[in-house]
Design a protein around this motif. Structure first.
Motif, PDB file in Angstrom:
ATOM      1  N   SER A   1       0.851  -1.187   0.000  1.00 51.56           N
ATOM      2  CA  SER A   1       0.000   0.000   0.000  1.00 51.56           C
ATOM      3  C   SER A   1       0.886   1.235   0.000  1.00 51.56           C
ATOM      4  N   TYR A   2       0.423   2.264  -0.696  1.00 55.80           N
ATOM      5  CA  TYR A   2       1.156   3.525  -0.696  1.00 55.80           C
ATOM      6  C   TYR A   2       1.121   4.170   0.692  1.00 55.80           C
ATOM      7  N   ASN A   3       2.054   5.077   0.921  1.00 57.80           N
ATOM      8  CA  ASN A   3       2.102   5.853   2.163  1.00 57.80           C
ATOM      9  C   ASN A   3       2.178   4.969   3.402  1.00 57.80           C
ATOM     10  N   SER A   4       3.069   3.987   3.352  1.00 59.07           N
ATOM     11  CA  SER A   4       3.215   3.092   4.501  1.00 59.07           C
ATOM     12  C   SER A   4       4.665   2.723   4.784  1.00 59.07           C
ATOM     13  N   CYS A   5       5.613   3.317   4.049  1.00 66.88           N
ATOM     14  CA  CYS A   5       7.023   3.009   4.271  1.00 66.88           C
ATOM     15  C   CYS A   5       7.628   3.997   5.258  1.00 66.88           C
ATOM     16  N   LEU A   6       8.180   3.476   6.320  1.00 64.25           N
ATOM     17  CA  LEU A   6       8.713   4.312   7.402  1.00 64.25           C
ATOM     18  C   LEU A   6      10.136   4.797   7.153  1.00 64.25           C
ATOM     19  N   PHE A   7      10.728   4.446   6.033  1.00 58.62           N
ATOM     20  CA  PHE A   7      12.040   5.003   5.711  1.00 58.62           C
ATOM     21  C   PHE A   7      11.928   6.482   5.312  1.00 58.62           C
ATOM     22  N   CYS A   8      10.773   6.878   4.783  1.00 57.50           N
ATOM     23  CA  CYS A   8      10.486   8.299   4.512  1.00 57.50           C
ATOM     24  C   CYS A   8      11.548   8.966   3.647  1.00 57.50           C
ATOM     25  N   CYS A   9      12.051   8.274   2.625  1.00 54.95           N
ATOM     26  CA  CYS A   9      13.054   8.866   1.746  1.00 54.95           C
ATOM     27  C   CYS A   9      12.463  10.068   1.016  1.00 54.95           C
ATOM     28  N   SER A  10      13.231  11.130   0.927  1.00 60.42           N
ATOM     29  CA  SER A  10      12.699  12.391   0.425  1.00 60.42           C
ATOM     30  C   SER A  10      12.368  12.349  -1.058  1.00 60.42           C
ATOM     31  N   TYR A  11      12.917  11.388  -1.789  1.00 60.21           N
ATOM     32  CA  TYR A  11      12.663  11.287  -3.223  1.00 60.21           C
ATOM     33  C   TYR A  11      11.566  10.287  -3.567  1.00 60.21           C
ATOM     34  N   CYS A  12      10.964   9.637  -2.577  1.00 59.71           N
ATOM     35  CA  CYS A  12      10.072   8.499  -2.810  1.00 59.71           C
ATOM     36  C   CYS A  12       8.808   8.906  -3.563  1.00 59.71           C
ATOM     37  N   TYR A  13       8.452   8.108  -4.571  1.00 58.87           N
ATOM     38  CA  TYR A  13       7.233   8.351  -5.337  1.00 58.87           C
ATOM     39  C   TYR A  13       6.006   7.750  -4.645  1.00 58.87           C
ATOM     40  N   ALA A  14       6.215   6.796  -3.728  1.00 54.88           N
ATOM     41  CA  ALA A  14       5.106   6.051  -3.131  1.00 54.88           C
ATOM     42  C   ALA A  14       4.624   6.643  -1.812  1.00 54.88           C
ATOM     43  N   ASN A  15       5.346   7.612  -1.269  1.00 55.44           N
ATOM     44  CA  ASN A  15       4.936   8.296  -0.046  1.00 55.44           C
ATOM     45  C   ASN A  15       4.626   9.755  -0.362  1.00 55.44           C
ATOM     46  N   PHE A  16       3.570  10.289   0.261  1.00 50.48           N
ATOM     47  CA  PHE A  16       3.175  11.669  -0.014  1.00 50.48           C
ATOM     48  C   PHE A  16       3.617  12.616   1.093  1.00 50.48           C
ATOM     49  N   ASN A  17       3.335  12.258   2.354  1.00 53.50           N
ATOM     50  CA  ASN A  17       3.764  13.099   3.467  1.00 53.50           C
ATOM     51  C   ASN A  17       3.788  12.286   4.745  1.00 53.50           C
ATOM     52  N   ALA A  18       4.514  12.799   5.741  1.00 54.69           N
ATOM     53  CA  ALA A  18       4.723  12.059   6.989  1.00 54.69           C
ATOM     54  C   ALA A  18       3.427  11.836   7.738  1.00 54.69           C
ATOM     55  N   GLY A  19       2.510  12.819   7.703  1.00 58.00           N
ATOM     56  CA  GLY A  19       1.245  12.667   8.407  1.00 58.00           C
ATOM     57  C   GLY A  19       0.423  11.518   7.862  1.00 58.00           C
ATOM     58  N   MET A  20       0.371  11.382   6.547  1.00 59.01           N
ATOM     59  CA  MET A  20      -0.391  10.300   5.932  1.00 59.01           C
ATOM     60  C   MET A  20       0.235   8.946   6.257  1.00 59.01           C
ATOM     61  N   ILE A  21       1.567   8.885   6.269  1.00 60.07           N
ATOM     62  CA  ILE A  21       2.241   7.641   6.619  1.00 60.07           C
ATOM     63  C   ILE A  21       1.891   7.235   8.048  1.00 60.07           C
ATOM     64  N   ALA A  22       1.940   8.187   8.971  1.00 53.94           N
ATOM     65  CA  ALA A  22       1.641   7.895  10.377  1.00 53.94           C
ATOM     66  C   ALA A  22       0.203   7.404  10.534  1.00 53.94           C
ATOM     67  N   ARG A  23      -0.736   8.050   9.859  1.00 53.63           N
ATOM     68  CA  ARG A  23      -2.152   7.638   9.964  1.00 53.63           C
ATOM     69  C   ARG A  23      -2.355   6.246   9.379  1.00 53.63           C
ATOM     70  N   ASN A  24      -1.716   5.976   8.256  1.00 51.57           N
ATOM     71  CA  ASN A  24      -1.871   4.665   7.639  1.00 51.57           C
ATOM     72  C   ASN A  24      -1.260   3.558   8.479  1.00 51.57           C
ATOM     73  N   CYS A  25      -0.117   3.823   9.076  1.00 45.99           N
ATOM     74  CA  CYS A  25       0.524   2.792   9.897  1.00 45.99           C
ATOM     75  C   CYS A  25      -0.322   2.414  11.104  1.00 45.99           C
ATOM     76  N   GLN A  26      -1.154   3.326  11.580  1.00 51.34           N
ATOM     77  CA  GLN A  26      -2.073   3.023  12.667  1.00 51.34           C
ATOM     78  C   GLN A  26      -3.163   2.049  12.221  1.00 51.34           C
ATOM     79  N   LYS A  27      -3.393   1.956  10.908  1.00 49.26           N
ATOM     80  CA  LYS A  27      -4.418   1.055  10.372  1.00 49.26           C
ATOM     81  C   LYS A  27      -3.885  -0.360  10.159  1.00 49.26           C
ATOM     82  N   HIS A  28      -2.577  -0.532  10.327  1.00 52.06           N
ATOM     83  CA  HIS A  28      -1.984  -1.840  10.061  1.00 52.06           C
ATOM     84  C   HIS A  28      -2.234  -2.804  11.209  1.00 52.06           C
ATOM     85  N   SER A  29      -2.611  -4.021  10.852  1.00 55.10           N
ATOM     86  CA  SER A  29      -2.752  -5.096  11.829  1.00 55.10           C
ATOM     87  C   SER A  29      -2.112  -6.352  11.251  1.00 55.10           C
TER      88      SER A  29
END
Length: 329
Positions: free
Chosen positions: A262-290
């Motif tokens: 899933s997009y916006n779920s990688c915690l490496f947060c590389c600044s050039y990444c095409y699959a992540n949009f912003n840190a807030g979205m990553i944090a919210r999505n990771c809370q949905k992981h089970s």
């Protein structure tokens, strides 16, 4: 079916427990990133999986499970991205010395044919000019050449959200970016390509480009394929589909696969990444992981059809289906 794990996130680094639970359950759910109500199930039974392609910057958390994957009869290989960038571009990846050690350990375990080195993306900037890349790539090749057979590269694409995120990361610095594929930078492009070619030849590596519109065949550089049907045939008895993946860019040489991520779920947060949009979205999505959910993010009630693809030796047959009820999952 070939399983991609995953273009969208680093499953080996962050979701190995979830991945193995899906392997043991025998299926996973893929959620349409543009319509969360559209859910498709895919079989993960060994007889239905021609191969698994892992994409990662740090596979160490998955490595204790490789023996189990072997016992279950899976064919798999790794696209291992190993870049020399510092914290500005890759703020949360482990130190490069540790990643090199893990790369070599993985190759010793699996063989160099199953661990592919990705120098990706090549970012040209005022602090990472062509000379810097050639120096770094040679140093890495010297340490990795007996642990891999392929040296794959692609250039940073100046488009979309990826460009915006990298621009934001560099805001307030004196660093400027350069599009090496621009016409006015043809001399730099040739210097880099010829330098990479010389490095690959020196260390007996096969040099391939990845998803590049540029035709580099005049320099003797082929277009590569990450989801590579030919490689899978060499690694296993399966005969996967050679149909091009229509969901990828036109320059992509990959054959069709089912992506687990899933997009916006990688915690490496590389600044050039095409699959992540912003840190807030990553944090919210990771809370949905089970770890016990059939999908990487969120849960889905009701029945979902599980697509199955039976692979026999040198024969690929598809078209079966089962129904799985996710219950509370």
């Amino acid at each position: 079916m070939i399983i991609s794990a995953s273009r969208r996130t680093d499953i080996p680094a962050f979701y190995s427990d979830w991945f193995m639970q899906r392997i043991r359950a025998g299926y996973f759910y893929r959620v349409n990133p543009f319509n969360s109500r559209q859910v498709t199930g895919f079989s993960l039974k060994p007889e239905d999986v021609a191969a698994i392609c892992f994409w990662t910057k740090y596979p160490l958390p998955l490595m204790p499970y490789l023996a189990e994957l072997d016992r279950r009869g899976f064919c798999y290989y790794f696209q291992f991205t190993l870049n020399p960038y510092g914290k500005l571009f890759e703020p949360k990846v482990p130190a490069i010395e540790e990643r090199i050690a893990v790369f070599r350990e993985l190759a010793e375990r699996l063989g160099p044919e199953r661990v592919i080195w990705r120098y990706d993306p090549v970012i040209l900037s005022s602090v990472t000019p062509v000379s810097w890349h050639l120096e770094q790539a040679e140093q890495l090749a010297r340490q990795l050449h007996d642990s891999t057979r392929r040296f794959v590269f692609s250039f940073y694409d100046f488009y979309g959200r990826g460009q915006g995120r990298l621009g934001s990361a560099l805001k307030g610095t004196d660093i400027t970016l350069h599009d090496i594929t621009a016409t006015e930078n043809a001399a730099e492009l040739d210097e880099l390509v010829q330098g990479f070619k010389a490095i690959a030849a020196r260390f007996k590596l096969r040099l391939l480009s990845c998803s590049e519109q540029l035709d580099l065949s005049a320099a003797g550089i082929e277009h590569g394929a990450c989801i590579d049907a030919k490689l899978i045939r060499e690694l296993s008895a399966a005969d996967p589909s050679s149909v091009k993946d229509r969901n990828q860019r036109s320059a992509c040489g990959c054959v069709e696969s089912a992506d687990m991520g899933s997009y916006n779920s990688c915690l490496f947060c590389c600044s050039y990444c095409y699959a992540n949009f912003n840190a807030g979205m990553i944090a919210r999505n990771c809370q949905k992981h089970s770890p016990d959910s059939p999908s990487l993010l969120g849960r889905h009630d009701g029945q979902v059809e599980i697509r199955t693809f039976l692979h026999k030796k040198k024969n690929c047959a598809a078209g079966q289906a089962e129904l799985y009820s996710s219950g509370p999952g």
